[in-house]
Design a protein around this motif. Structure first.
Motif, mmCIF file in Angstrom:
data_model
loop_
_atom_site.group_PDB
_atom_site.id
_atom_site.type_symbol
_atom_site.label_atom_id
_atom_site.label_comp_id
_atom_site.label_asym_id
_atom_site.label_seq_id
_atom_site.Cartn_x
_atom_site.Cartn_y
_atom_site.Cartn_z
ATOM 1 N N SER A 142 42.546 5.851 76.690
ATOM 2 C CA SER A 142 41.311 5.168 77.064
ATOM 3 C C SER A 142 40.601 4.664 75.805
ATOM 4 O O SER A 142 40.927 5.050 74.682
ATOM 5 C CB SER A 142 40.410 6.092 77.866
ATOM 6 O OG SER A 142 40.070 7.219 77.112
ATOM 7 N N ALA A 175 35.105 6.490 72.747
ATOM 8 C CA ALA A 175 33.782 6.727 73.326
ATOM 9 C C ALA A 175 32.731 5.863 72.633
ATOM 10 O O ALA A 175 31.820 5.338 73.286
ATOM 11 C CB ALA A 175 33.422 8.200 73.220
ATOM 12 N N LYS A 235 36.964 8.494 80.605
ATOM 13 C CA LYS A 235 37.697 9.144 79.518
ATOM 14 C C LYS A 235 38.222 10.525 79.886
ATOM 15 O O LYS A 235 38.863 11.170 79.064
ATOM 16 C CB LYS A 235 36.786 9.278 78.289
ATOM 17 C CG LYS A 235 36.539 7.948 77.610
ATOM 18 C CD LYS A 235 36.020 8.104 76.225
ATOM 19 C CE LYS A 235 36.893 8.849 75.294
ATOM 20 N NZ LYS A 235 38.131 8.243 74.888
ATOM 21 N N ASP A 248 41.743 11.780 78.913
ATOM 22 C CA ASP A 248 42.051 11.933 77.485
ATOM 23 C C ASP A 248 41.167 12.956 76.788
ATOM 24 O O ASP A 248 41.309 13.168 75.582
ATOM 25 C CB ASP A 248 41.908 10.590 76.764
ATOM 26 C CG ASP A 248 42.953 9.589 77.207
ATOM 27 O OD1 ASP A 248 44.037 10.025 77.625
ATOM 28 O OD2 ASP A 248 42.678 8.379 77.145
#
Length: 166
Positions: free
Chosen positions: A98, A101, A137, A140
C-alpha cells in the motif's frame, strides 16, 4: 520406504520415470537480493532513480516497468511501495504494497509536504480520514485492530505536523 506407500516392499526398485525420485523438480530458485522501491502506480518510467537502481541489481528495467505498470494501472499515479525479489537467474518477483502513510496523510490534508518540525502545525485531518487510511493500510501494518492502526497513523500525522481532529 516411501511413507505414502505403506505396506510396499522397501527394497523395491525405483522406476526410472517416477517423478518422486527425480532430482531438481522441487528445487527453489536462489534469491540474490531483495529491494524496496516506491513509484507512482501505472506511471513508472525507467528514468532515474528507478532504472539505475533496478539495473544495478540485475533486473531488466524495461521488463520490470512494464509489469509494474500493468499491475498498478488502476492506481493512476498514486505512490505505492513495492518489494522486489531478485533470483540468481536474473528473474524477479514483486509484491505491491500500500501507499506510504505519509503520502496518504499529505493527500488527505491537501498538503504538498509535511512540516520539518512536528511542533509547527501545517494542516489537519479528521479521525474519519485517519480511519480510512488505517483500513487501507491494514494489510501491510503490524496492528491487530483498526483502532491500533489508527493510533499508528495518528502518530505519523503528529510527526509530520498534521493535527488529528475528532
Amino acid at each position: 520406504m516411501i511413507p505414502d506407500q505403506a505396506g510396499s516392499d522397501p527394497h523395491q526398485a525405483r522406476a526410472p520415470g517416477d517423478p518422486r525420485w527425480e532430482v531438481g523438480n522441487d528445487m527453489a530458485k536462489k534469491v540474490t537480493t531483495t529491494l524496496k522501491i516506491t513509484a507512482p502506480g501505472g506511471q513508472a518510467t525507467p528514468a532515474p532513480p528507478l532504472g539505475p537502481a533496478l539495473g544495478a541489481n540485475g533486473i531488466n528495467p524495461g521488463q520490470f516497468i512494464q509489469a509494474f505498470n500493468d499491475r498498478t494501472r488502476d492506481l493512476n499515479g498514486k505512490v505505492v511501495g513495492c518489494l522486489i525479489t531478485v533470483y540468481q537467474d536474473r528473474s524477479f518477483d514483486f509484491e505491491i504494497k500500500s501507499s506510504p502513510a505519509a503520502s496518504l496523510l499529505k493527500s488527505a490534508a491537501g498538503l504538498d509536504k509535511g512540516s520539518g518540525n512536528p511542533l509547527d502545525i501545517v494542516g489537519s485531518v479528521t479521525s474519519d480520514q485517519v480511519r480510512a487510511i488505517a483500513e487501507e493500510k491494514m494489510a501491510d501494518m503490524n496492528s491487530a485492530t483498526v483502532e491500533s492502526a489508527m493510533r499508528v497513523i495518528a502518530g505519523t500525522a503528529r510527526s509530520m505536523g498534521i493535527k488529528v481532529e475528532g
